[in-house]
Design an enzyme around this catalytic site. Structure first.
Site, PDB file in Angstrom:
ATOM      1  N   LYS A 288      53.721  38.110  32.151  1.00 17.29           N
ATOM      2  CA  LYS A 288      53.869  37.814  30.681  1.00 17.29           C
ATOM      3  C   LYS A 288      54.810  38.727  29.957  1.00 17.29           C
ATOM      4  O   LYS A 288      55.060  39.978  30.525  1.00 17.29           O
ATOM      5  CB  LYS A 288      52.349  38.243  30.282  1.00 17.29           C
ATOM      6  CG  LYS A 288      51.412  37.315  30.493  1.00 17.29           C
ATOM      7  CD  LYS A 288      49.812  37.751  29.919  1.00 17.29           C
ATOM      8  CE  LYS A 288      48.905  36.834  30.225  1.00 17.29           C
ATOM      9  NZ  LYS A 288      48.854  35.359  29.748  1.00 17.29           N
ATOM     10  N   ARG A 362      41.665  29.753  36.019  1.00 17.24           N
ATOM     11  CA  ARG A 362      41.043  28.553  36.582  1.00 17.24           C
ATOM     12  C   ARG A 362      40.770  28.466  38.022  1.00 17.24           C
ATOM     13  O   ARG A 362      40.119  27.967  38.627  1.00 17.24           O
ATOM     14  CB  ARG A 362      42.000  27.389  36.194  1.00 17.24           C
ATOM     15  CG  ARG A 362      43.511  27.373  36.498  1.00 17.24           C
ATOM     16  CD  ARG A 362      44.232  26.366  36.016  1.00 17.24           C
ATOM     17  NE  ARG A 362      44.807  26.868  34.625  1.00 17.24           N
ATOM     18  CZ  ARG A 362      45.458  26.583  33.828  1.00 17.24           C
ATOM     19  NH1 ARG A 362      46.010  25.139  34.034  1.00 17.24           N
ATOM     20  NH2 ARG A 362      45.815  26.671  32.488  1.00 17.24           N
TER      21      ARG A 362
HETATM   22  N1  BES Z   1      44.217  34.851  29.868  1.00 16.00           N
HETATM   23  C1  BES Z   1      45.378  33.774  29.557  1.00 16.00           C
HETATM   24  C2  BES Z   1      44.820  33.065  28.461  1.00 16.00           C
HETATM   25  C3  BES Z   1      44.947  33.523  27.225  1.00 16.00           C
HETATM   26  C4  BES Z   1      45.955  33.661  26.398  1.00 16.00           C
HETATM   27  C5  BES Z   1      43.897  34.057  26.471  1.00 16.00           C
HETATM   28  C6  BES Z   1      45.831  34.271  25.027  1.00 16.00           C
HETATM   29  C7  BES Z   1      43.741  34.775  25.504  1.00 16.00           C
HETATM   30  C8  BES Z   1      44.798  34.844  24.605  1.00 16.00           C
HETATM   31  C9  BES Z   1      45.452  32.927  30.732  1.00 16.00           C
HETATM   32  O1  BES Z   1      45.422  33.580  32.034  1.00 16.00           O
HETATM   33  C10 BES Z   1      46.812  32.424  30.727  1.00 16.00           C
HETATM   34  O2  BES Z   1      47.691  33.378  30.924  1.00 16.00           O
HETATM   35  N2  BES Z   1      47.224  31.127  30.474  1.00 16.00           N
HETATM   36  C11 BES Z   1      48.417  30.618  30.665  1.00 16.00           C
HETATM   37  C12 BES Z   1      48.347  29.247  31.279  1.00 16.00           C
HETATM   38  C13 BES Z   1      49.889  28.511  31.691  1.00 16.00           C
HETATM   39  C14 BES Z   1      50.714  29.741  32.443  1.00 16.00           C
HETATM   40  C15 BES Z   1      49.633  27.268  32.146  1.00 16.00           C
HETATM   41  C16 BES Z   1      48.682  30.296  29.148  1.00 16.00           C
HETATM   42  O3  BES Z   1      47.489  29.888  28.180  1.00 16.00           O
HETATM   43  O4  BES Z   1      49.702  30.458  28.761  1.00 16.00           O
HETATM   44 MN    MN Z   2      46.913  34.401  32.843  1.00 13.05          MN
END
Ligand code: BES
Ligand code: MN
Ligand code: ZN
Length: 543
Positions: A288, A362
């Site tokens: 990230k 997921r």
């Molecule tokens: N934990 C994150 C989702 C999240 C984002 C929670 C912002 C709270 C605030 C999750 O694991 C994630 O990173 N999801 C990605 C998925 C994508 C790579 C398909 C996302 O939502 O960007």
């Molecule tokens: Mn994530």
């Protein structure tokens, strides 16, 4: 936070003593205010105070145009003329429109004001019509006063904390007031526990310590709990949980709480709740951006909700079977981390192609759901801080949810209404399923950017097997508050616990059990006839 010392009386607040007095004031003409003969523009209960202040209150309210409109506030020093140093009036708006959430928010504001004022003793004036919501008043007081101060030292450590509240009801004292107060305190303690866990920094709370905290909770609440360590996770074939967790020094764990009432299990409902427990989500190799990465310490909020919820269940002992399950992992980049391009098996048996290691939630949920379905739940609910897409869709105060059928959706919607939490239903759009087709495995775990919350839900659906009644709840927005809101603090909120608890209370009421202190005596309903079903012990998957 220590539980508050709460007493409830049917008296005017002006006759009670404390450091701060907070009075809820309905808008004139609202349901409970008809026939008022007060001199203060229809605001009853304030006359005594106004005369003690020599008419200053009436003048101030006029000047500030305070009429009891929702969220209006007026605060004044009593200059020693009342038993409290300060008086705060909070507008409640139309009482006819007020729901459980409004009651909780009102009480939470009072607690927050007390802490801000360094008041230890609070007198709370509750207008007629709210006495039926005594449980919510108590929930609001306990949840509104929440602060995460564990790591503050010296001057940063709060020197004063609200300790005692006298609730003054304008209406009559309910006969089961003590039970409602105790219920409200039990529920709030569970939500506050969930917040505490969510707020813990990731160097302190990681999969092993999270599991240990779960064991401590289980012991205190009288629940059975099983903890699976990394070896057990591998042995059982939870390969997706292994994949996500193996890139960290802190290896993954899995926790299973159970509450199984005594007596025959035939016809008894079984509810299973599942949570995502990513104790820190760096994104893994698909790392990230640095900005905001620290927020990902809250990425275990779904699992924290399981702990908070089960702590309540253990104390209420509802007459239904309830299981709480969470998978915990730390998502880190490392020489041993899983990679984009990997293909992994799963507890379900399906193979999964990894596209983006940041879509880890997921994956661990897929194994947790496949594990949970062996319990043959009548209702399966998962909750997870799953997608940024859901936050884009619904913002920071509302979660998104999906239901496998309309009857389940209706039930969930009723629970939302009763809890007052903000959750909005989203659709399983089957046409997005094509996005999960993989060339190298049975399925891949991510789709396009657009509709990202939906494709995540569609991925999870592949792992629920023959469970008919399933709800998936994406709490990514409201689980981590960007500011104080309603009865929620900034940071970990425990959003979801109240709705899930209502589902359990609902099932217990249907079973005619002594579910929870909220059931008035004699309110037990006859057991509904249900289709015959094999006794639960018959299933070999059941532990
Ligand atoms: N934990 C994150 C989702 C999240 C984002 C929670 C912002 C709270 C605030 C999750 O694991 C994630 O990173 N999801 C990605 C998925 C994508 C790579 C398909 C996302 O939502 O960007
Ligand atoms: Mn994530
Ligand atoms: Zn995540």
């Amino acid at each position: 936070m220590m539980p508050l010392k709460i007493s409830v009386r049917s008296v005017l607040p002006a006759h009670e003593s404390g450091d701060l007095m907070v009075i809820g004031v309905p808008a004139p003409g609202s349901a409970s205010k008809k026939n008022s003969n007060s001199s203060l523009n229809g605001l009853t209960g304030l006359d005594d105070i106004d005369s003690a202040l020599g008419g200053a209150l009436g003048r101030l309210l006029k000047k500030e145009e305070f009429t009891g409109k929702k969220d209006q506030q007026v605060s004044l020093s009593t200059l020693g003329r009342l038993t409290a140093d300060r008086l705060l009036l909070i507008g409640l708006g139309d009482m006819g429109k007020a729901g459980p959430g409004d009651v909780r928010t009102f009480a939470a504001k009072a607690s927050r004001a007390a802490n801000a004022d360094k008041a230890k003793r609070l007198v709370l004036g509750v207008p007629k019509g709210f006495e039926g919501h005594l449980r919510e008043v108590v929930e609001g007081l306990e949840m509104g006063g929440y602060r995460f101060t564990k790591y503050l030292t010296g001057d940063r450590k709060p020197k004063s904390e609200l300790a005692q509240v006298t609730i003054c009801l304008e209406g009559a004292l309910p006969t089961d007031a003590a039970a409602r107060v105790s219920m409200g305190q039990t529920v709030a303690a569970g939500v506050n526990l969930s917040r505490d866990l969510s707020n813990e920094p990731p160097n302190v709370l990681y999969p092993e310590t999270f599991a240990r905290a779960a064991q401590v909770t289980a012991k205190a609440a009288g629940l059975k709990v099983q903890v699976f360590d990394f070896k057990e996770i591998q042995k059982r074939g939870m390969s997706l949980l292994q994949a996500v967790g193996q890139g960290s020094e802190h290896k993954p764990t899995m926790v299973h709480f159970s509450h199984i009432p005594a007596g025959s299990s035939v016809n008894r409902k079984c509810l299973v709740f599942v949570g995502k427990g990513v104790t820190f989500d760096s994104g893994g190799l698909s790392i990230k951006p640095a900005a905001g990465m620290g927020e990902m310490k809250h990425d275990m909020s779904g699992a924290a909700n399981i702990v908070g919820l089960m702590s309540i269940v253990g104390r209420l002992k509802p007459n239904v079977e309830v299981h709480g399950i969470f998978a915990a992992a730390e998502n880190m980049p490392d020489g041993n981390a899983y990679r984009p391009g990997d293909v992994w098996g799963s507890l379900d048996g399906k193979t999964v192609e990894i596209i983006n290691t940041d879509a880890e939630g997921r994956l661990i949920l897929a194994d947790a759901l496949a594990y949970a379905r062996a319990l043959k739940p009548d209702l399966l609910v998962d909750n997870a801080t799953l997608t940024g897409a859901c936050v884009v869709a619904l913002g920071n105060s509302c979660s998104g949810w999906y239901a496998s059928n309309e009857a389940t959706a209706d039930e969930f919607q009723s629970a939302i209404k009763a809890s007052g939490e903000q959750m909005w239903r989203l659709p399983f759009l089957d046409e997005l399923k094509d996005q999960l087709k993989s060339d190298s495995a049975d399925i891949k775990h991510t789709g396009d950017r657009w509709g990202g919350s939906i494709s995540a839900a569609l991925f999870l659906r592949e792992f629920i097997g023959d469970v008919a009644n399933w709800v998936h709840c994406d709490i990514a927005g409201p689980a981590m508050g960007d500011r104080v809101r309603g009865w929620d603090p900034k940071g970990g909120t425990g959003h979801g616990v109240l709705t899930f608890l209502d589902l359990i209370e609902r099932a217990a009421r249907d079973a005619g059990g002594s579910a929870s202190g909220v059931l008035p005596a004699g309110a037990k309903r006859a057991v509904k006839p249900r289709a015959a079903k094999a006794p639960r012990g018959a299933s070999k998957a059941r532990r």
